[in-house]
Design a protein around this motif. Sequence first.
Motif, PDB file in Angstrom:
ATOM      1  N   LYS A 295       9.683 -29.823 -16.361  1.00 58.09           N
ATOM      2  CA  LYS A 295       8.137 -30.231 -16.848  1.00 58.09           C
ATOM      3  C   LYS A 295       7.692 -29.559 -17.829  1.00 58.09           C
ATOM      4  O   LYS A 295       7.296 -28.297 -16.965  1.00 58.09           O
ATOM      5  N   GLY A 296       7.060 -29.933 -19.005  1.00 60.18           N
ATOM      6  CA  GLY A 296       5.509 -29.182 -19.258  1.00 60.18           C
ATOM      7  C   GLY A 296       4.673 -29.658 -19.238  1.00 60.18           C
ATOM      8  O   GLY A 296       5.096 -30.218 -18.366  1.00 60.18           O
ATOM      9  N   LEU A 297       4.077 -29.727 -20.405  1.00 61.86           N
ATOM     10  CA  LEU A 297       2.404 -30.314 -20.053  1.00 61.86           C
ATOM     11  C   LEU A 297       2.601 -31.588 -20.738  1.00 61.86           C
ATOM     12  O   LEU A 297       2.057 -31.943 -21.415  1.00 61.86           O
ATOM     13  N   GLY A 298       3.000 -32.694 -19.576  1.00 60.89           N
ATOM     14  CA  GLY A 298       2.819 -33.830 -20.056  1.00 60.89           C
ATOM     15  C   GLY A 298       4.228 -34.439 -20.560  1.00 60.89           C
ATOM     16  O   GLY A 298       4.617 -35.686 -20.323  1.00 60.89           O
ATOM     17  N   TYR A 299       5.213 -33.706 -20.618  1.00 64.56           N
ATOM     18  CA  TYR A 299       6.271 -34.031 -21.288  1.00 64.56           C
ATOM     19  C   TYR A 299       8.145 -33.342 -20.435  1.00 64.56           C
ATOM     20  O   TYR A 299       7.961 -32.726 -19.808  1.00 64.56           O
ATOM     21  N   PHE A 300       8.883 -34.041 -20.488  1.00 64.92           N
ATOM     22  CA  PHE A 300      10.259 -33.672 -20.269  1.00 64.92           C
ATOM     23  C   PHE A 300      11.175 -32.605 -20.746  1.00 64.92           C
ATOM     24  O   PHE A 300      10.891 -32.471 -22.272  1.00 64.92           O
ATOM     25  N   LEU A 301      11.663 -31.404 -20.252  1.00 67.04           N
ATOM     26  CA  LEU A 301      12.111 -30.450 -21.241  1.00 67.04           C
ATOM     27  C   LEU A 301      13.513 -30.222 -21.180  1.00 67.04           C
ATOM     28  O   LEU A 301      14.013 -31.134 -19.970  1.00 67.04           O
ATOM     29  N   GLY A 302      14.085 -30.088 -21.962  1.00 65.91           N
ATOM     30  CA  GLY A 302      15.757 -29.643 -22.204  1.00 65.91           C
ATOM     31  C   GLY A 302      16.570 -31.131 -21.572  1.00 65.91           C
ATOM     32  O   GLY A 302      17.239 -30.927 -21.240  1.00 65.91           O
ATOM     33  N   LEU A 303      16.103 -32.101 -22.294  1.00 68.27           N
ATOM     34  CA  LEU A 303      16.479 -33.773 -21.514  1.00 68.27           C
ATOM     35  C   LEU A 303      17.679 -33.910 -22.888  1.00 68.27           C
ATOM     36  O   LEU A 303      17.689 -32.679 -23.577  1.00 68.27           O
ATOM     37  N   PRO A 304      19.209 -34.916 -22.444  1.00 73.25           N
ATOM     38  CA  PRO A 304      20.284 -34.057 -22.922  1.00 73.25           C
ATOM     39  C   PRO A 304      21.260 -34.606 -24.212  1.00 73.25           C
ATOM     40  O   PRO A 304      21.237 -34.227 -25.494  1.00 73.25           O
ATOM     41  N   GLU A 305      19.232 -35.279 -24.917  1.00 72.20           N
ATOM     42  CA  GLU A 305      19.514 -36.150 -25.885  1.00 72.20           C
ATOM     43  C   GLU A 305      18.416 -35.146 -27.426  1.00 72.20           C
ATOM     44  O   GLU A 305      18.947 -34.854 -28.082  1.00 72.20           O
ATOM     45  N   THR A 306      18.045 -33.824 -26.445  1.00 72.37           N
ATOM     46  CA  THR A 306      17.391 -32.563 -27.486  1.00 72.37           C
ATOM     47  C   THR A 306      18.576 -31.570 -27.573  1.00 72.37           C
ATOM     48  O   THR A 306      18.215 -30.835 -27.521  1.00 72.37           O
ATOM     49  N   GLY A 307      19.856 -31.880 -26.512  1.00 69.79           N
ATOM     50  CA  GLY A 307      21.089 -30.818 -26.504  1.00 69.79           C
ATOM     51  C   GLY A 307      21.286 -29.840 -25.611  1.00 69.79           C
ATOM     52  O   GLY A 307      20.899 -28.849 -26.201  1.00 69.79           O
ATOM     53  N   GLY A 308      19.251 -30.107 -24.779  1.00 71.28           N
ATOM     54  CA  GLY A 308      19.965 -29.012 -23.756  1.00 71.28           C
ATOM     55  C   GLY A 308      18.451 -27.825 -24.194  1.00 71.28           C
ATOM     56  O   GLY A 308      17.976 -26.485 -23.747  1.00 71.28           O
ATOM     57  N   GLU A 309      18.028 -28.566 -25.382  1.00 68.03           N
ATOM     58  CA  GLU A 309      17.097 -27.618 -26.030  1.00 68.03           C
ATOM     59  C   GLU A 309      15.780 -26.894 -25.123  1.00 68.03           C
ATOM     60  O   GLU A 309      14.997 -28.256 -25.019  1.00 68.03           O
ATOM     61  N   PRO A 310      15.804 -25.549 -24.632  1.00 75.03           N
ATOM     62  CA  PRO A 310      15.061 -25.591 -23.305  1.00 75.03           C
ATOM     63  C   PRO A 310      13.225 -25.847 -24.122  1.00 75.03           C
ATOM     64  O   PRO A 310      12.474 -26.577 -23.197  1.00 75.03           O
TER      65      PRO A 310
END
Length: 362
Positions: A295-310
């Motif tokens: 988790k970042g500040l209010g967002y999820f990070l590295g979701l599958p739809e993002t291609g795992g981009e951290p």
Amino acid sequence: MADVQARVEDVVRRLVDSGRESAVQVAAYRHGELIVDAYAGEGVDAASLLHSFSTGKGVTATLVHVLVARGLLDYDTPLSALWPEFGAHGKDRATVRDALTHRTGVPQLPPAITPEELCDWDHMCALIAAQEPLWEPGAATGYHGWTFGWVLGETVRRATGLPVAEALRTYVTEPLGIADSLFYGTPDAHADRVVPLVAGSWEEKLAAIPEDAPFLLAVPNPGVWPCARLANRPDYLRADAPAAATLTAHAAARMYAALIGEVDGVRLVPAERLPLLYELRTREPDRILGAPVPKGLGYFLGLPETGGEPTAFGHNGSGGSIAFADPGRELSFAFTRSRLSASADDTHAQDLAALIRGAVAG
């Protein structure tokens, strides 16, 4: 970028024609320019509104970041400094930062809570303020499925003097020209643009959750499950519940584009503050979801739809909606749908995001 628009249009048309989707929208921005705005489904166009459940958490997080950038909020301000009632039962130490990272300790709702209660802003805020935290605020993270919206939404109201819907319009949607396509509660004047949601495998997944699963603390009975039955209620659609939102894919993609860059002269947060949004804040096991969630500040990070981009940040929603920003590619993406799915072979959003990423890379 005409080629990527045509390719996405072809994919979503085939998804609807095959019966795998009922209605779908896809939008993407690159370098602040709209490169994809596609849709498919009977009676659906780019201006149709779809309720997108927790994708709305990214909208609320964005509003908070804009207010911090304007000096109206601070991440380290205790919520009780603005909202004294929230300080009950030792919650006085919980901060705005804790709320953004699901660490305030109040993800739970009463077992018999009703949809009518969800629609009553003052009631929900008083209920949450009076709750005892399940853990010491700041000591652990646990997904605040519904309560995220009221905890931050009431904090916004106290800080700005505006109801949360008006604050969203004033500070985010009007400057971006999307005040008619991104809402918490949907105004009656726009109700005829809302596409009804369709029950799918997501409801089956919710029904199969064991009764003792921590997740059911946050969504304790079928009446308040984030599913089509609730989303299609007129009273719920009109109500402000800022853990969710009703929007177009275009509006969501435009909002994220304006977080990572300039869109028609508007940038929501200064460039130097952008890394604060996607810096990893926690990857510890989530006490409600039962697994580690970056988790970042209010967002999820590295979701599958993002291609795992951290460094890609955003939020998905029950049944498969999602919107996110990929700062490294200066790309934003949003996917909305009417049929709520949780099947293992449903990778539609992931596949479409990968298609667009590949096109901009080429």
